[in-house]
Write a protein that holds these residues in place. Sequence first.
Motif, PDB file in Angstrom:
ATOM      1  N   ALA A   1      29.512  73.676  61.015  1.00 45.96           N
ATOM      2  CA  ALA A   1      30.818  73.231  61.278  1.00 45.96           C
ATOM      3  C   ALA A   1      31.585  74.472  62.180  1.00 45.96           C
ATOM      4  CB  ALA A   1      31.375  73.330  59.807  1.00 45.96           C
TER       5      ALA A   1
ATOM      6  N   SER B   1      37.531  71.522  62.802  1.00 50.00           N
ATOM      7  CA  SER B   1      37.455  70.054  62.129  1.00 50.00           C
ATOM      8  C   SER B   1      35.948  69.498  62.683  1.00 50.00           C
ATOM      9  CB  SER B   1      38.544  69.444  62.654  1.00 50.00           C
ATOM     10  OG  SER B   1      38.784  69.257  64.025  1.00 50.00           O
TER      11      SER B   1
ATOM     12  N   GLU C   1      36.214  75.122  57.215  1.00 53.95           N
ATOM     13  CA  GLU C   1      35.051  74.715  57.830  1.00 53.95           C
ATOM     14  C   GLU C   1      33.979  74.391  56.858  1.00 53.95           C
ATOM     15  OE1 GLU C   1      33.880  78.149  60.505  1.00 53.95           O
ATOM     16  OE2 GLU C   1      34.880  76.882  62.139  1.00 53.95           O
TER      17      GLU C   1
ATOM     18  N   GLY D   1      40.138  65.384  54.135  1.00 55.28           N
ATOM     19  CA  GLY D   1      38.741  65.190  53.968  1.00 55.28           C
ATOM     20  C   GLY D   1      38.213  63.841  54.565  1.00 55.28           C
TER      21      GLY D   1
ATOM     22  N   ASN E   1      34.719  71.064  55.505  1.00 57.57           N
ATOM     23  CA  ASN E   1      34.432  70.042  56.137  1.00 57.57           C
ATOM     24  C   ASN E   1      33.008  69.642  56.362  1.00 57.57           C
ATOM     25  OD1 ASN E   1      37.294  69.712  56.829  1.00 57.57           O
ATOM     26  ND2 ASN E   1      37.113  71.043  58.807  1.00 57.57           N
TER      27      ASN E   1
ATOM     28  N   VAL F   1      36.518  65.845  60.902  1.00 62.14           N
ATOM     29  CA  VAL F   1      37.018  65.684  59.575  1.00 62.14           C
ATOM     30  C   VAL F   1      38.334  65.912  59.950  1.00 62.14           C
ATOM     31  CG1 VAL F   1      36.874  66.499  57.344  1.00 62.14           C
ATOM     32  CG2 VAL F   1      34.746  66.568  58.808  1.00 62.14           C
TER      33      VAL F   1
END
Length: 149
Positions: free
Chosen positions: A71, A74, A9, A98, A12, A94
Amino acid sequence: GGEIVEGPEAKNEAVVRELYEAINRRDVARVHRLLAPDLEWWFHGPPERQHLRRLLTGEEEEEPGPQEVAAFGSIVLAEGCGPGAVVWIHAWTVGPGGVITQVREYFDTSLTVTRFGGDSALAPTDGSVWESRLHRRARKSLPGLLLAI
């Protein structure tokens, strides 16, 4: 910089923050590396509010980045406020490596996010909920949406 980022997290969230920084620096090459070539883009709002499209195509000048970022796996949520107290929320997905594969863009909408999972789609697995906040600072009443992830 020398910032240490741990966990998926956090990684991302760092990707999304890096995207906003690259946009503000007008680093087109970096923006292209962070966004999938077949980026799925969902826009929710009136056409004149397509802030992100105008920002990415250079039609609009630099805009301050998000004031709130959170986050959830994803999904990375970014919330900001533009000229005229227009509240915007971007929900980025994401993917592996990445690379951002999807964005959902919301304007002048209050967004509540709930994580669902397990065998029942009706019960939150861990009670994780995120709610947009900037519309309260702008002292606006906005229509609400629920985004289940």
